[in-house]
Design a protein around this motif. Structure first.
Motif, PDB file in Angstrom:
ATOM      1  N   ALA A 162       0.600  -1.123   0.100  1.00 25.48           N
ATOM      2  CA  ALA A 162      -0.048   0.047   0.051  1.00 25.48           C
ATOM      3  C   ALA A 162       0.866   1.213  -0.009  1.00 25.48           C
ATOM      4  CB  ALA A 162      -1.074  -0.059   1.098  1.00 25.48           C
ATOM      5  N   VAL A 163       1.949   1.234   0.812  1.00 23.31           N
ATOM      6  CA  VAL A 163       2.840   2.470   0.928  1.00 23.31           C
ATOM      7  C   VAL A 163       3.574   2.633  -0.513  1.00 23.31           C
ATOM      8  CG1 VAL A 163       5.183   3.210   1.673  1.00 23.31           C
ATOM      9  CG2 VAL A 163       3.428   2.245   3.318  1.00 23.31           C
ATOM     10  N   LEU A 164       3.938   1.574  -1.227  1.00 21.39           N
ATOM     11  CA  LEU A 164       4.551   1.634  -2.685  1.00 21.39           C
ATOM     12  C   LEU A 164       3.373   2.218  -3.505  1.00 21.39           C
ATOM     13  CD1 LEU A 164       6.791   0.932  -4.721  1.00 21.39           C
ATOM     14  CD2 LEU A 164       6.002  -1.433  -4.751  1.00 21.39           C
ATOM     15  N   PHE A 165       2.239   1.730  -3.448  1.00 20.58           N
ATOM     16  CA  PHE A 165       1.260   2.164  -4.513  1.00 20.58           C
ATOM     17  C   PHE A 165       1.071   3.621  -4.234  1.00 20.58           C
ATOM     18  CE2 PHE A 165      -3.220   3.053  -5.154  1.00 20.58           C
ATOM     19  CZ  PHE A 165      -3.245   2.676  -6.457  1.00 20.58           C
ATOM     20  N   VAL A 166       0.875   4.027  -2.897  1.00 19.34           N
ATOM     21  CA  VAL A 166       0.680   5.329  -2.747  1.00 19.34           C
ATOM     22  C   VAL A 166       2.009   6.317  -3.173  1.00 19.34           C
ATOM     23  CG1 VAL A 166       0.311   7.424  -0.834  1.00 19.34           C
ATOM     24  CG2 VAL A 166      -0.931   5.095  -0.798  1.00 19.34           C
ATOM     25  N   ARG A 167       2.967   5.929  -2.920  1.00 16.92           N
ATOM     26  CA  ARG A 167       4.187   6.425  -3.513  1.00 16.92           C
ATOM     27  C   ARG A 167       4.290   6.701  -5.041  1.00 16.92           C
ATOM     28  NH1 ARG A 167       8.236   7.474   0.215  1.00 16.92           N
ATOM     29  NH2 ARG A 167      10.047   7.338  -1.387  1.00 16.92           N
ATOM     30  N   GLN A 168       3.853   5.473  -5.606  1.00 16.29           N
ATOM     31  CA  GLN A 168       4.157   5.587  -7.034  1.00 16.29           C
ATOM     32  C   GLN A 168       3.055   6.531  -7.596  1.00 16.29           C
ATOM     33  OE1 GLN A 168       3.812   1.186  -8.034  1.00 16.29           O
ATOM     34  NE2 GLN A 168       5.935   1.188  -8.213  1.00 16.29           N
ATOM     35  N   MET A 169       1.727   6.367  -6.954  1.00 19.91           N
ATOM     36  CA  MET A 169       0.843   7.270  -7.367  1.00 19.91           C
ATOM     37  C   MET A 169       1.079   8.686  -7.529  1.00 19.91           C
ATOM     38  SD  MET A 169      -1.585   5.272  -8.625  1.00 19.91           S
ATOM     39  CE  MET A 169      -3.051   6.035  -8.935  1.00 19.91           C
ATOM     40  N   ARG A 170       1.698   9.116  -6.300  1.00 19.82           N
ATOM     41  CA  ARG A 170       2.131  10.466  -6.179  1.00 19.82           C
ATOM     42  C   ARG A 170       3.243  10.912  -6.946  1.00 19.82           C
ATOM     43  NH1 ARG A 170       2.264  10.894   0.278  1.00 19.82           N
ATOM     44  NH2 ARG A 170       0.034  11.158   0.790  1.00 19.82           N
TER      45      ARG A 170
ATOM     46  N   VAL B 176       6.667   9.655  -6.511  1.00 22.84           N
ATOM     47  CA  VAL B 176       7.859   9.709  -5.764  1.00 22.84           C
ATOM     48  C   VAL B 176       8.669   8.504  -6.012  1.00 22.84           C
ATOM     49  CG1 VAL B 176       8.677   9.579  -3.350  1.00 22.84           C
ATOM     50  CG2 VAL B 176       6.540  10.847  -3.656  1.00 22.84           C
ATOM     51  N   ASP B 177       7.979   7.519  -6.259  1.00 19.83           N
ATOM     52  CA  ASP B 177       8.662   6.119  -6.632  1.00 19.83           C
ATOM     53  C   ASP B 177       8.181   5.819  -8.183  1.00 19.83           C
ATOM     54  OD1 ASP B 177      10.209   5.886  -4.555  1.00 19.83           O
ATOM     55  OD2 ASP B 177       8.570   4.272  -3.464  1.00 19.83           O
TER      56      ASP B 177
END
Length: 155
Positions: free
Chosen positions: A61-69, A71-72
């Motif tokens: 979930a953290v990776l998903f949010v970071r990718q959507m923003r 950041v990653d």
């Protein structure tokens, strides 16, 4: 919208893997021996798999949010990394098949040597890898089970 979801695709895959692991961890039967209080929760066979599955889901979930923003970004694997990952996957499948065919001890020893040597052969000397393999096997098959009074199906 579809482009945004594709951008977070890796996070979604990790979330799905975490949920799959969580469902399977929760299906592990409860231990027949009961303990008092929190010790009973910590001593259950499903405790660690459930904890790890929750961790994987949260990290997905953290990776998903970071990718959507933004950041990653999605990682790009080289051909050598794909081959390396494929060899590790084949070793794992062979280990699982070996455990079903030949019990636990022999496939575990062979897998430990194979994975430690394969993943480290360029960085370490042969004697260091052999020592690390023996240490991992002794700790994993003998010391840890002895410390927690666990009987492994060795042969």
């Amino acid at each position: 919208m579809l482009k945004k979801l594709k951008q977070g695709g890796e996070g979604l895959v990790v979330i799905l893997i975490g949920l799959f692991l969580l469902v399977n961890a929760l299906r592990i039967p409860a231990n027949p021996i009961k303990y008092e209080g929190w010790t009973n929760v910590l001593a259950q066979a499903k405790f660690m798999p459930t904890l790890m599955a929750c961790g994987i889901t949260v990290l997905g979930a953290v990776l998903f949010v970071r990718q959507m923003r933004g950041v990653d970004k999605s990682s790009q694997l080289t051909r050598a990394e794909w081959i390396r990952m494929g060899v590790v996957l084949v070793l794992m499948v062979l280990y699982i098949v070996g455990v079903y065919k030949f019990k636990f001890m022999i496939p575990t020893i062979l897998f430990s040597f194979a994975i430690i040597f394969f993943l480290n052969w360029k960085r370490k000397k042969l004697w260091q890898l052999a020592a690390l393999s023996v240490l991992a096997i002794v700790l994993g098959l003998y010391v840890m089970p002895y410390l927690i009074n666990l009987k492994l199906p060795m042969l």
